[in-house]
Design a protein around this motif. Structure first.
Motif, PDB file in Angstrom:
ATOM      1  N   MET A  25      72.184   6.827  44.378  1.00 45.09           N
ATOM      2  CA  MET A  25      72.643   6.473  45.920  1.00 45.09           C
ATOM      3  C   MET A  25      72.562   7.973  46.692  1.00 45.09           C
ATOM      4  O   MET A  25      71.997   7.489  47.327  1.00 45.09           O
ATOM      5  CB  MET A  25      73.535   5.868  45.978  1.00 45.09           C
ATOM      6  N   SER A  26      73.280   8.525  45.815  1.00 46.54           N
ATOM      7  CA  SER A  26      73.145  10.496  47.072  1.00 46.54           C
ATOM      8  C   SER A  26      71.320  10.168  46.842  1.00 46.54           C
ATOM      9  O   SER A  26      70.909  11.192  47.808  1.00 46.54           O
ATOM     10  CB  SER A  26      73.153  11.058  45.945  1.00 46.54           C
ATOM     11  N   LEU A  27      70.703   9.920  45.833  1.00 46.57           N
ATOM     12  CA  LEU A  27      68.954  10.682  45.596  1.00 46.57           C
ATOM     13  C   LEU A  27      68.279   9.374  46.749  1.00 46.57           C
ATOM     14  O   LEU A  27      67.533   9.938  47.710  1.00 46.57           O
ATOM     15  CB  LEU A  27      68.308  10.856  44.309  1.00 46.57           C
ATOM     16  N   VAL A  28      68.457   8.143  46.716  1.00 49.34           N
ATOM     17  CA  VAL A  28      68.187   7.870  47.800  1.00 49.34           C
ATOM     18  C   VAL A  28      68.826   7.981  49.328  1.00 49.34           C
ATOM     19  O   VAL A  28      67.791   8.034  50.363  1.00 49.34           O
ATOM     20  CB  VAL A  28      68.535   5.915  47.638  1.00 49.34           C
ATOM     21  N   LEU A  30      69.399  10.622  50.225  1.00 50.60           N
ATOM     22  CA  LEU A  30      68.629  11.848  50.327  1.00 50.60           C
ATOM     23  C   LEU A  30      67.135  12.030  50.856  1.00 50.60           C
ATOM     24  O   LEU A  30      66.686  12.266  52.447  1.00 50.60           O
ATOM     25  CB  LEU A  30      68.591  13.092  49.598  1.00 50.60           C
ATOM     26  N   PHE A  31      66.503  10.993  50.256  1.00 47.60           N
ATOM     27  CA  PHE A  31      65.368   9.921  50.734  1.00 47.60           C
ATOM     28  C   PHE A  31      64.910   9.762  52.552  1.00 47.60           C
ATOM     29  O   PHE A  31      63.957  10.125  52.850  1.00 47.60           O
ATOM     30  CB  PHE A  31      64.878   9.309  50.090  1.00 47.60           C
ATOM     31  N   MET A  32      66.516   9.081  52.705  1.00 49.58           N
ATOM     32  CA  MET A  32      66.616   8.354  54.170  1.00 49.58           C
ATOM     33  C   MET A  32      67.033   9.614  55.217  1.00 49.58           C
ATOM     34  O   MET A  32      65.506   9.868  56.238  1.00 49.58           O
ATOM     35  CB  MET A  32      67.886   8.041  54.249  1.00 49.58           C
ATOM     36  N   ILE A  33      67.312  10.542  54.620  1.00 45.82           N
ATOM     37  CA  ILE A  33      67.177  11.921  55.385  1.00 45.82           C
ATOM     38  C   ILE A  33      66.068  12.697  55.556  1.00 45.82           C
ATOM     39  O   ILE A  33      65.806  13.008  56.894  1.00 45.82           O
ATOM     40  CB  ILE A  33      68.238  12.975  55.293  1.00 45.82           C
ATOM     41  N   VAL A  34      65.690  13.213  54.952  1.00 44.61           N
ATOM     42  CA  VAL A  34      64.276  13.817  54.903  1.00 44.61           C
ATOM     43  C   VAL A  34      63.310  12.829  56.299  1.00 44.61           C
ATOM     44  O   VAL A  34      62.342  13.479  56.699  1.00 44.61           O
ATOM     45  CB  VAL A  34      63.650  13.648  53.337  1.00 44.61           C
ATOM     46  N   PRO A 111      75.572  12.171  51.283  1.00 45.72           N
ATOM     47  CA  PRO A 111      74.799  13.308  51.730  1.00 45.72           C
ATOM     48  C   PRO A 111      74.445  12.765  53.228  1.00 45.72           C
ATOM     49  O   PRO A 111      74.214  14.642  53.259  1.00 45.72           O
ATOM     50  CB  PRO A 111      73.293  13.344  51.024  1.00 45.72           C
ATOM     51  N   ILE A 112      74.259  12.184  53.412  1.00 45.55           N
ATOM     52  CA  ILE A 112      74.214  11.531  55.238  1.00 45.55           C
ATOM     53  C   ILE A 112      75.535  12.168  55.951  1.00 45.55           C
ATOM     54  O   ILE A 112      75.002  12.860  57.212  1.00 45.55           O
ATOM     55  CB  ILE A 112      74.256   9.903  55.641  1.00 45.55           C
TER      56      ILE A 112
END
Length: 263
Positions: A25-28, A30-34, A111-112
């Motif tokens: 979930m954290s990786l997903v 981070l992908f959305m942030i990038v 992360p967001i």
């Protein structure tokens, strides 16, 4: 029921799959942030409002395997032998599933909050409201997955059923949203001195539109898709629909589990 909850939470705490899903979930997130940074997005709202969809899929996997293991290891049977009521067992598992969904959501949001807000932007008030309603939507999903897992004692079978159900609901919601978002008129360029508005044959109106909108609001997946594409119904109404789904799934699950032959 307190002892049942403590035992469940201790199992969740030690569950490697659960923490692995939190990492995913954290990786997903981070992908959305990038993605927002690369596309020069001025808002973080899209990344926030989509949280229900990945968390829903993760919850389907975790709930199915977690409660399926209880059947496989004989934990459910042992709980009954020592005198725990079936309704207490079911409600304790429902609360555990909802709490696990909250932690998975927190793993997505962290992360967001730490990186996304400084790098992109703070969320709008509407996005914050959607997140609050989205938590209830997630509880509706968890209630549905718990019902299936408590009724279907085969771990692999429950996992397949819940995952298929999760994706089918998302497909149905995508279709409903596409139908509801079709514009009533579109601009057609003619050969004359300009353009004219032409009625879109794909536009749904009247009672059919009311039915489709109600279905989209009622389905947790329909709510999740609306959080991304635009909510056309009041958020308070979606909250009531989610609570209704929770109540119906829990009641149905308790009734069937109470009569289930557990060996």
């Amino acid at each position: 029921m307190n002892r049942l909850l403590i035992a469940n939470f201790m199992r969740v705490k030690k569950n490697k799959l659960f923490w692995a899903l939190c990492g995913v979930m954290s990786l997903v997130s981070l992908f959305m942030i990038v993605n927002a940074i690369v596309n020069n997005d001025s808002q973080i709202d899209n990344a926030i409002c989509m949280f229900v969809i990945p968390v829903e899929i993760a919850a389907a996997v975790f709930i199915s395997i977690f409660f399926g293991t209880e059947y496989g290891d004989g934990t459910i049977r042992n709980k009954l032998v020592v005198g725990h009521d079936r309704r207490q067992i079911y409600f304790a598992n429902s609360i555990t599933a909802a709490a696990s969904g909250l932690v998975l959501s927190a793993a997505y949001m962290l992360p967001i909050m730490i990186l996304g807000f400084p790098a992109v932007a703070l969320p709008t008030v509407e996005a914050v409201k959607i997140v609050a309603v989205g938590v209830l939507t997630l509880f509706a999903f968890c209630s549905l997955f718990t019902m299936v897992s408590m009724i279907y004692s085969n771990k692999a079978g429950a996992t397949v059923v819940n995952l298929v159900l999760a994706f089918l609901l998302l497909i149905a919601a995508s279709w409903l949203c596409a139908k509801l978002m079709a514009p009533e008129f579109y601009t057609a360029h003619g050969t004359g001195d300009g353009s004219e508005y032409v009625r879109n044959p794909n536009y749904v109106s009247g009672i059919a539109r009311t039915i489709l909108q109600t279905l989209c609001d009622l389905l947790p997946s329909g709510q999740a898709m609306q959080f991304l594409t635009g909510v056309s119904s009041p958020l308070w109404a979606l909250s009531l629909y989610s609570m209704g789904v929770c109540a119906v799934c829990t009641a149905a699950g308790v009734v069937v589990f109470y009569k289930k032959d557990i060996k």
